[in-house]
Design a protein around this motif. Structure first.
Motif, PDB file in Angstrom:
ATOM      1  N   LEU A 196       0.826  -1.209   0.000  1.00 14.34           N
ATOM      2  CA  LEU A 196       0.000   0.000   0.000  1.00 14.34           C
ATOM      3  C   LEU A 196       0.860   1.258   0.000  1.00 14.34           C
ATOM      4  CD1 LEU A 196      -2.891  -0.886   2.490  1.00 14.34           C
ATOM      5  CD2 LEU A 196      -3.060  -0.586   0.022  1.00 14.34           C
ATOM      6  N   SER A 218      -9.752   5.763   2.505  1.00 17.67           N
ATOM      7  CA  SER A 218      -9.203   4.825   3.486  1.00 17.67           C
ATOM      8  C   SER A 218      -9.653   5.185   4.890  1.00 17.67           C
ATOM      9  CB  SER A 218      -7.677   4.816   3.404  1.00 17.67           C
ATOM     10  OG  SER A 218      -7.244   4.424   2.119  1.00 17.67           O
ATOM     11  N   THR A 355      -6.432  -0.044  -4.131  1.00 20.95           N
ATOM     12  CA  THR A 355      -7.780  -0.350  -3.634  1.00 20.95           C
ATOM     13  C   THR A 355      -7.940  -1.854  -3.400  1.00 20.95           C
ATOM     14  OG1 THR A 355      -8.640  -0.472  -5.908  1.00 20.95           O
ATOM     15  CG2 THR A 355      -8.788   1.646  -4.770  1.00 20.95           C
ATOM     16  N   ASN A 357      -5.536  -4.036  -2.597  1.00 19.14           N
ATOM     17  CA  ASN A 357      -4.794  -4.414  -1.396  1.00 19.14           C
ATOM     18  C   ASN A 357      -5.442  -3.868  -0.133  1.00 19.14           C
ATOM     19  OD1 ASN A 357      -2.075  -5.915  -1.925  1.00 19.14           O
ATOM     20  ND2 ASN A 357      -2.235  -4.424  -3.578  1.00 19.14           N
ATOM     21  N   PHE A 358      -6.016  -2.666  -0.225  1.00 17.22           N
ATOM     22  CA  PHE A 358      -6.684  -2.100   0.945  1.00 17.22           C
ATOM     23  C   PHE A 358      -7.942  -2.904   1.279  1.00 17.22           C
ATOM     24  CE2 PHE A 358      -9.091   0.885   3.499  1.00 17.22           C
ATOM     25  CZ  PHE A 358      -8.098   1.425   4.299  1.00 17.22           C
TER      26      PHE A 358
END
Length: 644
Positions: A196, A218, A355, A357-358
């Motif tokens: 990230l 986030s 996005t 990975n988040f």
């Protein structure tokens, strides 16, 4: 961790590990010994993953640059790009524009390079995944072994107050959460967070606006997730408790199938199972439903963010703006300085990776709530402290045993109800001592104290005037052999069954033990003798034969102290007399205790201790106690009247 004495009723549940700052600290502290044992492998795994992520990012950017700018727009290659595809710089780098033949050659070479890279990276990711599984299974194995080792050391008082099915579920299911927690709370989050940061840095280099939008989205997602987290933990606790109860129900059903059939309990048992199964499924569905709910919300918010960056990037391309950090993007494989379609697509790949990975990190957080609850249940079992422990400076067990003595012993499984209350008894070597009394008088409990399965609440149990609490538990249990009332046999050969408690016993020793137990005759009559394989639970033998094998297995240990719990309950009168005569001869040089209700057994022992109200109220030989006309005489008269 919570520390509890196992002589009290265990708490309903170990405190769930919460994934706030304190909870994360507890998880790291709890799992750290297991992580540390594999730390070299974890560091190698992290390095491999970061290397592959960096390579994939650089190759992705280079791909956009080659396909959109060079193949699509005739832009020359960079020196690095030409070197990767083994193309001469004169025709592909140091030119104003690329020819059609050059573009087709680049496309052909690029496809070959891409195919090779895909094969190599796929193989690398697969091998890395296998490597990670191998590491995590080693962690899980270490925790399981520790849990079972600790469970073996806990007293019978603990096991009497907890469900065996629940303990099995903790060992097999909840312990597996250590691998999930290590993977999902330690390994994957570290990799995801570093990824990230990398993608966020790339987004900043394209435009600070992209980083601002990603940070805002986030923040909203983090706040929503934190607000929703307690609900996930509640569902997880309910799901794991109900599944453990269901597991116990299934175990009890298969263990008690004969009784269920005999008492026509099938319908009632099935109704209980159906109810518990539905309850477990409802709780599991509630947990999965909430997982899905938060996943949909997070996906929606991040998708809006991605579309917003698409709109801004499109405006940059239409205005032909300069890329904010073009000079630094060269480090990631980008060679363009202005906003082009290639830059637009490369930017979208970076933001989409952020996005993705988040969203994956949020998913890990949600699953980690369930994992933490499971790990908490595993560590609860591991945290239970054994009631019986070795002393700091143990006394050496005596070389020869002269006598065993119980002195003013008081003991109760529950503090308000004593089983033994002022229990006094001395048993000498070469003597067979019978413990006699009504059910619940404390006979088996006294022998459990001799094995030091428990420690008395007051008083002392001594061997040669040495308190058992002064000696090592293993030394005591090595010296005391016990034949339990339940004749537990294993689906292995008779010889291996007899060696189960004495692995080093010779053939002659197990044959002698079988002879004393009056088992040699029927063993020799079997087709394969001592090598005959028994079925599950010794299904090939009668109840009486199982009992004699159980006694022979105990005798194989050749221990100085022997305890027989109802040794002749399933034997005919003739076999019983032969066995007792053999035991009296075998008892020379040993202390032998017999727990029995059978008068035929009691009459032939050397010494009788009659128990009532948790103490020895009368002691002596059979004839001596009858002549006293006391409580033992009344017991004998009742036994003879009822043919016991």
């Amino acid at each position: 961790m919570i520390q509890t004495r196992d002589n009290a009723t265990p708490p309903d549940e170990f405190e769930a590990l919460r994934l706030d700052l304190k909870g994360l600290g507890r998880i790291y502290l709890s799992t750290w010994p297991y992580i540390l044992a594999q730390i070299k492998h974890f560091l190698a795994l992290l390095a491999l993953n970061l290397g592959m992520i960096g390579f994939a990012t650089a190759f992705g950017f280079m791909s956009f640059d080659i396909l959109w700018d060079s193949v699509g727009s005739r832009a020359p290659l960079s020196q690095a790009q030409a070197a990767i595809m083994f193309l001469p710089e004169a025709d592909f780098v140091h030119v104003a524009t690329l020819s059609d033949d050059a573009r087709m050659e680049i496309l052909f070479r690029f496809l070959i390079v891409t195919a090779v890279i895909i094969i190599v990276t796929t193989s690398a990711f697969t091998l890395t995944s296998v490597y990670k599984t191998w590491i995590l299974q080693r962690v899980n194995q270490a925790l399981r072994v520790d849990m079972v080792r600790n469970a073996e050391e806990l007293s019978l008082r603990f096991h009497a107050t907890t469900s065996a099915g629940d303990g099995i579920y903790r060992v097999f299911q909840d312990s597996a959460m250590v691998t999930a927690v290590v993977d999902n709370v330690v390994v994957q989050p570290i990799i995801a967070l570093m990824t990230l940061l990398l993608q966020l840095s790339i987004a900043v280099l394209f435009s600070p606006w992209f980083a601002f939008l990603l940070c805002v989205a986030s923040g909203i997602v983090i706040a929503l997730t934190i607000w929703y987290t307690p609900r996930l933990r509640t569902w997880s606790q309910a799901a794991r408790r109900s599944n453990a109860a269901l597991f116990a129900r299934v175990q009890e059903t298969f263990q008690s199938i004969q009784a269920i059939k005999a008492y026509q309990f099938e319908g009632t048992n099935l109704a209980h199972f159906e109810q518990e199964s539905r309850f477990a499924l409802d709780n599991a569905f509630g947990l999965r439903r909430d997982f899905a709910t938060i996943k949909v919300i997070v996906s929606f918010l991040l998708a809006i963010t991605l579309f917003a960056t698409d709109y801004i990037a499109t405006q940059f391309v239409l205005r032909e703006d300069v890329v904010f950090g073009a000079s630094l993007l060269v480090l990631f494989g980008m060679t363009v300085t202005g906003w082009t379609v290639a830059a637009h697509q490369a930017r979208r790949g970076a933001v989409a990776a952020f996005t993705f990975n988040f969203e994956n990190l949020v998913r890990l957080w949600c699953f980690a709530q369930d994992m933490a609850v499971g790990l908490g249940r595993a560590f609860w079992l591991l945290s239970q402290q054994p009631e019986v422990r070795d002393p700091p400076d143990p006394v050496v067990f005596p070389v020869t045993v002269d006598h065993v003595k119980f002195e003013s012993v008081r003991f109760g499984y529950e503090s308000e109800r004593l089983v033994l209350n002022g229990f006094d008894l001395t048993a000498h070597v070469g003597q067979v001592t019978a413990l006699v009394g009504n059910s619940g008088a404390g006979k088996s409990t006294a022998m459990a104290l001799l094995l030091r399965l428990f420690d008395p609440d007051a008083g002392r149990v001594q061997i040669n005037d040495i308190n058992l609490s002064s000696m090592r538990v293993n030394d005591i249990r090595t010296a005391v052999a016990i034949a339990l009332q339940e004749n537990v046999l294993f689906p292995i050969s008779i010889a291996d069954n007899l060696r189960y408690t004495a692995p080093n016993a010779t053939d002659a020793e197990i044959r002698d033990a079988a002879n004393v137990a009056c088992a040699l005759e029927f063993i020799n009559a079997l087709p394969n003798g001592f090598e005959t394989e028994l079925g599950v639970g010794g299904a090939l033998l009668s109840v009486g034969q199982k009992q004699r094998l159980s006694i022979a297995r105990t005798l194989s240990r050749n221990a100085p102290i022997l305890v027989l719990d109802e040794p002749t309950s399933s034997l005919d009168a003739e076999t019983e007399q032969r066995l007792l005569a053999n035991l009296k001869d075998w008892a020379h040089g040993r202390v032998v205790f017999v727990i029995t209700h059978r008068m035929s057994t009691i009459k032939d022992v050397d010494h009788i201790a009659f128990l009532a109200e948790g103490k020895v109220v009368e002691a002596g030989s059979h004839d001596e106690l009858l002549n006293r006309q006391g409580r033992y005489a009344d017991f004998v008269a009742t036994a003879e009247t009822t043919h016991v």
